[in-house]
Design a protein around this motif. Structure first.
Motif, PDB file in Angstrom:
ATOM      1  N   PHE A   1       0.852  -4.939  -6.449  1.00 28.75           N
ATOM      2  CA  PHE A   1      -0.447  -4.227  -6.201  1.00 28.75           C
ATOM      3  C   PHE A   1      -1.467  -5.311  -6.870  1.00 28.75           C
ATOM      4  O   PHE A   1      -2.689  -5.460  -5.719  1.00 28.75           O
ATOM      5  N   ALA A   2      -1.496  -5.839  -7.641  1.00 30.59           N
ATOM      6  CA  ALA A   2      -2.588  -7.004  -8.355  1.00 30.59           C
ATOM      7  C   ALA A   2      -2.735  -7.910  -7.566  1.00 30.59           C
ATOM      8  O   ALA A   2      -3.540  -8.443  -7.204  1.00 30.59           O
ATOM      9  N   SER A   3      -1.438  -8.430  -6.930  1.00 32.94           N
ATOM     10  CA  SER A   3      -1.476  -9.505  -5.869  1.00 32.94           C
ATOM     11  C   SER A   3      -2.101  -9.404  -4.869  1.00 32.94           C
ATOM     12  O   SER A   3      -2.856 -10.178  -4.107  1.00 32.94           O
ATOM     13  N   LYS A   4      -1.981  -8.023  -4.220  1.00 32.56           N
ATOM     14  CA  LYS A   4      -2.968  -7.661  -3.354  1.00 32.56           C
ATOM     15  C   LYS A   4      -4.224  -7.744  -3.261  1.00 32.56           C
ATOM     16  O   LYS A   4      -4.963  -8.289  -2.447  1.00 32.56           O
ATOM     17  N   ILE A   5      -4.668  -7.031  -4.412  1.00 33.01           N
ATOM     18  CA  ILE A   5      -6.002  -7.023  -4.719  1.00 33.01           C
ATOM     19  C   ILE A   5      -6.709  -8.631  -4.930  1.00 33.01           C
ATOM     20  O   ILE A   5      -7.819  -8.943  -4.226  1.00 33.01           O
ATOM     21  N   PHE A   6      -5.838  -9.485  -5.371  1.00 34.35           N
ATOM     22  CA  PHE A   6      -6.468 -11.027  -5.569  1.00 34.35           C
ATOM     23  C   PHE A   6      -6.227 -11.557  -4.042  1.00 34.35           C
ATOM     24  O   PHE A   6      -7.181 -12.213  -3.669  1.00 34.35           O
ATOM     25  N   ASN A   7      -5.466 -11.270  -3.184  1.00 37.05           N
ATOM     26  CA  ASN A   7      -5.278 -11.825  -1.743  1.00 37.05           C
ATOM     27  C   ASN A   7      -6.619 -11.220  -1.015  1.00 37.05           C
ATOM     28  O   ASN A   7      -6.924 -11.772  -0.233  1.00 37.05           O
ATOM     29  N   LEU A   8      -6.723 -10.022  -1.156  1.00 36.70           N
ATOM     30  CA  LEU A   8      -8.024  -9.538  -0.507  1.00 36.70           C
ATOM     31  C   LEU A   8      -9.183 -10.172  -0.796  1.00 36.70           C
ATOM     32  O   LEU A   8     -10.163 -10.378   0.068  1.00 36.70           O
ATOM     33  N   ALA A   9      -9.556 -10.579  -2.271  1.00 33.07           N
ATOM     34  CA  ALA A   9     -10.650 -11.639  -2.538  1.00 33.07           C
ATOM     35  C   ALA A   9     -10.697 -12.940  -1.953  1.00 33.07           C
ATOM     36  O   ALA A   9     -11.608 -13.486  -1.318  1.00 33.07           O
ATOM     37  N   ARG A  10      -9.430 -13.323  -1.662  1.00 26.26           N
ATOM     38  CA  ARG A  10      -9.115 -14.908  -1.171  1.00 26.26           C
ATOM     39  C   ARG A  10      -9.349 -14.631   0.507  1.00 26.26           C
ATOM     40  O   ARG A  10     -10.218 -15.502   1.061  1.00 26.26           O
ATOM     41  N   ALA A  11      -9.144 -13.484   1.070  1.00 25.23           N
ATOM     42  CA  ALA A  11      -9.435 -13.373   2.418  1.00 25.23           C
ATOM     43  C   ALA A  11     -10.819 -12.736   2.885  1.00 25.23           C
ATOM     44  O   ALA A  11     -11.180 -12.714   3.980  1.00 25.23           O
ATOM     45  N   GLY A  12     -11.640 -12.349   1.561  1.00 19.56           N
ATOM     46  CA  GLY A  12     -12.771 -11.785   2.026  1.00 19.56           C
ATOM     47  C   GLY A  12     -13.135 -10.429   2.653  1.00 19.56           C
ATOM     48  O   GLY A  12     -14.146 -10.192   3.303  1.00 19.56           O
ATOM     49  N   ASP A  13     -12.113  -9.706   2.271  1.00 21.64           N
ATOM     50  CA  ASP A  13     -11.816  -8.295   2.900  1.00 21.64           C
ATOM     51  C   ASP A  13     -12.999  -7.325   2.122  1.00 21.64           C
ATOM     52  O   ASP A  13     -12.425  -6.566   1.167  1.00 21.64           O
ATOM     53  N   GLU A  14     -14.114  -7.481   2.467  1.00 22.57           N
ATOM     54  CA  GLU A  14     -15.144  -6.536   1.907  1.00 22.57           C
ATOM     55  C   GLU A  14     -14.869  -5.064   1.752  1.00 22.57           C
ATOM     56  O   GLU A  14     -14.921  -4.680   0.863  1.00 22.57           O
ATOM     57  N   GLN A  15     -14.356  -4.593   3.009  1.00 20.04           N
ATOM     58  CA  GLN A  15     -14.143  -3.262   2.880  1.00 20.04           C
ATOM     59  C   GLN A  15     -13.213  -2.590   1.932  1.00 20.04           C
ATOM     60  O   GLN A  15     -13.374  -1.706   1.287  1.00 20.04           O
ATOM     61  N   ALA A  16     -12.145  -3.403   1.994  1.00 23.10           N
ATOM     62  CA  ALA A  16     -11.075  -3.213   1.153  1.00 23.10           C
ATOM     63  C   ALA A  16     -11.193  -3.237  -0.292  1.00 23.10           C
ATOM     64  O   ALA A  16     -10.938  -2.458  -1.295  1.00 23.10           O
ATOM     65  N   LEU A  17     -12.229  -4.110  -0.575  1.00 23.95           N
ATOM     66  CA  LEU A  17     -12.268  -4.767  -1.923  1.00 23.95           C
ATOM     67  C   LEU A  17     -13.367  -3.483  -2.618  1.00 23.95           C
ATOM     68  O   LEU A  17     -13.369  -3.110  -3.605  1.00 23.95           O
ATOM     69  N   ALA A  18     -14.291  -3.029  -1.742  1.00 16.55           N
ATOM     70  CA  ALA A  18     -15.196  -2.266  -1.877  1.00 16.55           C
ATOM     71  C   ALA A  18     -14.422  -0.847  -2.372  1.00 16.55           C
ATOM     72  O   ALA A  18     -14.738  -0.211  -3.304  1.00 16.55           O
ATOM     73  N   ALA A  19     -13.514  -0.395  -1.626  1.00 16.27           N
ATOM     74  CA  ALA A  19     -12.773   0.748  -1.678  1.00 16.27           C
ATOM     75  C   ALA A  19     -12.039   0.655  -3.284  1.00 16.27           C
ATOM     76  O   ALA A  19     -11.992   1.558  -3.900  1.00 16.27           O
TER      77      ALA A  19
END
Length: 181
Positions: free
Chosen positions: A60-78
């Motif tokens: 799960f933590a790895s997925k969160i860091f990958n969201l930041a690397r990818a710039g996925d604002e919607q998922a990061l916000a959620a």
């Protein structure tokens, strides 16, 4: 011993709006990350530990860091709105903001800043998000970080040092203006 994933999910008072792709365990993992005790570190006092015996939490933590690397604002916000700390760091001290900045995602940078991410937070090597953005020559990200209160002289090397090393006069002018305000 860690509580079970089901127990963690039960501890969430309001079900957050987690993207469906994250899977059903994401909300419980978000709550566990938020509630984890601080880990001692000589450079950062608030790394969030991820126990090695919990592979779902590590994933799960790895997925969160990958969201930041990818710039996925919607998922990061959620996830941040669900309780993942805006200043969550990985094992190298890189925050979500550092990863978004380094990878050139200005909108994700602005989103994390709006949710309380620290633009001056240095990683374990002493580098800050503005220095990462200056290194990668990301003007929109540098501007977003300055607008968010970043100090161009923080860190080693600082964003100002990095811009000077690469002769980036535009960034140096922005940094000089930021020092005057």
């Amino acid at each position: 011993m860690l509580e079970s994933l089901a127990d963690r999910e039960k501890s969430i008072i309001a079900k957050p709006n987690i993207p469906p792709a994250a899977g059903p365990a994401a909300a419980g993992c978000a709550a566990n990350i938020q509630q984890a005790p601080a880990m001692s570190s000589s450079k950062q006092e608030d790394h969030v530990p991820v126990p090695a015996e919990d592979p779902e939490l590590l994933d799960f933590a790895s997925k969160i860091f990958n969201l930041a690397r990818a710039g996925d604002e919607q998922a990061l916000a959620a996830y941040v709105d669900a309780g993942v700390p805006a200043d969550l760091t990985n094992d190298k001290g890189d925050s979500l903001l550092m990863l978004a900045a380094y990878h050139g995602h200005a909108d994700a940078v602005r989103l994390l800043l709006q949710r309380g991410a620290d633009p001056g937070r240095a990683n374990d090597r002493g580098r800050t998000p503005p220095a990462g953005a200056a290194l990668k020559r990301e003007p929109e990200v540098v501007r977003a970080l300055l607008d968010g209160g970043a100090d161009p002289d923080a860190g080693t090397p600082s964003a100002a040092d990095t811009a000077a090393m690469f002769g980036n006069e535009e960034f140096l002018a922005w940094f000089a203006a930021a020092r005057r305000t």
